[in-house]
Scaffold this motif. Sequence first.
Motif, PDB file in Angstrom:
ATOM      1  N   LEU A  82       0.819  -1.218   0.000  1.00  0.00           N
ATOM      2  CA  LEU A  82       0.000   0.000   0.000  1.00  0.00           C
ATOM      3  C   LEU A  82       0.848   1.261   0.000  1.00  0.00           C
ATOM      4  O   LEU A  82       1.911   1.312   0.610  1.00  0.00           O
ATOM      5  N   ALA A  83       0.338   2.277  -0.666  1.00  0.00           N
ATOM      6  CA  ALA A  83       0.938   3.602  -0.570  1.00  0.00           C
ATOM      7  C   ALA A  83       0.748   4.083   0.862  1.00  0.00           C
ATOM      8  O   ALA A  83      -0.250   3.745   1.511  1.00  0.00           O
ATOM      9  N   PRO A  84       1.669   4.862   1.396  1.00  0.00           N
ATOM     10  CA  PRO A  84       1.574   5.292   2.801  1.00  0.00           C
ATOM     11  C   PRO A  84       0.251   5.976   3.160  1.00  0.00           C
ATOM     12  O   PRO A  84      -0.269   5.786   4.256  1.00  0.00           O
ATOM     13  N   GLU A  85      -0.308   6.747   2.250  1.00  0.00           N
ATOM     14  CA  GLU A  85      -1.554   7.455   2.562  1.00  0.00           C
ATOM     15  C   GLU A  85      -2.798   6.567   2.435  1.00  0.00           C
ATOM     16  O   GLU A  85      -3.876   6.950   2.877  1.00  0.00           O
ATOM     17  N   ALA A  86      -2.651   5.374   1.881  1.00  0.00           N
ATOM     18  CA  ALA A  86      -3.815   4.508   1.667  1.00  0.00           C
ATOM     19  C   ALA A  86      -4.428   4.022   2.974  1.00  0.00           C
ATOM     20  O   ALA A  86      -5.630   3.788   3.036  1.00  0.00           O
ATOM     21  N   HIS A  87      -3.620   3.857   4.021  1.00  0.00           N
ATOM     22  CA  HIS A  87      -4.186   3.334   5.267  1.00  0.00           C
ATOM     23  C   HIS A  87      -5.224   4.290   5.849  1.00  0.00           C
ATOM     24  O   HIS A  87      -6.192   3.858   6.468  1.00  0.00           O
ATOM     25  N   THR A  88      -5.069   5.584   5.638  1.00  0.00           N
ATOM     26  CA  THR A  88      -6.059   6.545   6.119  1.00  0.00           C
ATOM     27  C   THR A  88      -7.383   6.348   5.389  1.00  0.00           C
ATOM     28  O   THR A  88      -8.449   6.297   6.008  1.00  0.00           O
ATOM     29  N   GLU A  89      -7.305   6.217   4.061  1.00  0.00           N
ATOM     30  CA  GLU A  89      -8.524   5.990   3.277  1.00  0.00           C
ATOM     31  C   GLU A  89      -9.165   4.655   3.634  1.00  0.00           C
ATOM     32  O   GLU A  89     -10.388   4.554   3.730  1.00  0.00           O
ATOM     33  N   LEU A  90      -8.344   3.626   3.836  1.00  0.00           N
ATOM     34  CA  LEU A  90      -8.895   2.322   4.214  1.00  0.00           C
ATOM     35  C   LEU A  90      -9.565   2.387   5.588  1.00  0.00           C
ATOM     36  O   LEU A  90     -10.555   1.710   5.827  1.00  0.00           O
ATOM     37  N   GLY A  91      -9.030   3.208   6.470  1.00  0.00           N
ATOM     38  CA  GLY A  91      -9.666   3.385   7.771  1.00  0.00           C
ATOM     39  C   GLY A  91     -11.067   3.949   7.635  1.00  0.00           C
ATOM     40  O   GLY A  91     -11.974   3.572   8.390  1.00  0.00           O
ATOM     41  N   GLU A  92     -11.267   4.821   6.660  1.00  0.00           N
ATOM     42  CA  GLU A  92     -12.597   5.381   6.423  1.00  0.00           C
ATOM     43  C   GLU A  92     -13.539   4.363   5.787  1.00  0.00           C
ATOM     44  O   GLU A  92     -14.754   4.517   5.837  1.00  0.00           O
TER      45      GLU A  92
END
Length: 115
Positions: A82-92
Amino acid sequence: MAEHGEVRPDVVEAIVGVLKGADAGELPAGATAAEKTAAKDRYLSEFVAERSKRDRQAQAWELLLTRSYDDPPTWRQLFDDLAPEAHTELGELYDVLPEGAREEYARRYGAPSTV
């Protein structure tokens, strides 16, 4: 027969069932306009909610599947890529993630507080 304006939940449920494909012979006699309207509103609300859920699930898969794999990847591999910023979107999108993805997300980042 229901009094004018009274909405019988069982009649609404039966109408929604028919809208979803059940046998129309299951409809109780004498459904009121209010019951038909309530059933239509509920059916449309469920339809919109289901569509929104599918759209969110597709968005989650787009985030998770960042590249092609020769063999089916593990959740760990998917999250490693995953791209580093993807975990934030996945959290949503946590509530619509497949069970394995939710477990891997929670293991790495903890369960989102909004869940």
